[in-house]
Scaffold this active site. Sequence first.
Site: not given
Length: 366
Positions: A125, A199, A240
Site C-alpha cells: 500500500e 479502497k 489494508c
Amino acid sequence: MKSAVSSSLLKLKNLLNPNPRPSLTSLTSVILPKLSLSSISNHTAFKLLPSSAATSCLRRSISSFKPELARVPSALTLPQPPFTKFKIGVCQLSVTGDKKRNISHTKNAIEEAVSKGAKLLLLPEMWNTPYARGSFRAFAEDIDAGGDASPSTAMLSDVSKRLGITIVGGSIPEKSGGRFYNTCCVFGSHGELLAKHRKIHLFDIDIPGKITYMESRTFTAGETPTVVDTDVGRIGIGICYDIRFQELAMMYAARGAHLLCYPGAFNMTTGPLHWELLQRARATDNQLYVATCSTARDYGSCYVAWGHSTLVGPFGEILATTEHEEAIIIAEIDYSFLDQRRSNLPLNKQRRGDLYQLVDIQRLNK
C-alpha cells in the site's frame, strides 16, 4: 493425571501447529513448509466414525441445511485458471520522499522477483509515496489519463508486458474528478489494466494514547468490490483496512476467487495484535489463499508500518513471511490444495441457508 493432560495438550498443539515458526530476527524472509494434510487426516479424531457412517451423517445434514441459499445469488463454481501452480513475489519495500526513486526502486524489486521465478507480483500500500496526508495529495496521479499523468502505473504496465507477468500493484493515491482515492491497479501479462480497486473501507480509528488516524480527511471511499480474472487465477482485491471486513472476503469467495490480495500498512499498535490474525482468519473462513504486502518499517516516518508481509494457505497455515525490514518473499501457490481442503472440511455444503444469507447486492442487481 497432570502429566497425561500436559502430554495430550502438547500433542494437540503440535497437531494444530506442526511447523512452528523459528525466530525471524536475522532473516530478510523465510519460506515455511506447508501444513501436512496427512498429519491431520490420519489423526485418531478423524477415524472415530466409519467412512460410510460419516458420509451418511453428512448427507442427512446437508439435506436440511439448504447451503445453496446461504449465498444470494448462489456461490459460483471455482473456475479453472490457466496456471494452477506458480510462484508469487511479495515485495516489502522501503519508501522515501523521492517519488522517482520509489518508482525506480519498485521496478528493480519486481525484476528481481521475476528473476527468481515469480509469475505474480504483489506490492505494498502506498509504495510511491510516504504515508502522510500532505504527500498523498502531492504524489497523487490521474490513473485514467495514464502516461505522464501517472508514471507509477505506466511503469507497472511496461514491466508487466515486458516480463509477461501479472502485477497486483499495491496502491497509490489517485486523483479523479476533484477527489482522491487509495487505489490498487492490477495489470495483466500483456501490460493491460485489468482492474482498478478503490479502497472501500477507510482507515478512520481513534485509540487514545496509541494512534488516531482519519483517512477520510483525504480520501473518498470506493464503491465497487473487485474480483479480477488473471493468468494466475481469479483474485479478490482489498486494501489494508478492507481486510477487517469479513463480508467482503466472503463475497469474493462466493464469486469464485482463488486468492485474496491485500496491500497494506498496519501500524505498530494494531499490527502486532491483528495483522497475522486477520490474514489467517480470512484464509481459513473462505478456504483460499491470502497474500498481504506491507511497506518496510521506517522509524523516522510519521507513520510507522508493522511490516510482516505474508502468504497464508487455505487451512490458515503460514506459508511464507518476513519481519519488518525490506525484503522480497518468493513462495509457491498451488490451487490443487483448495479442492483438497474444501473436501476435508466441506463448509460450502454445510452452510445454514435456512438460518442466514450473505447477499451480494451488485450481482443481485445485474
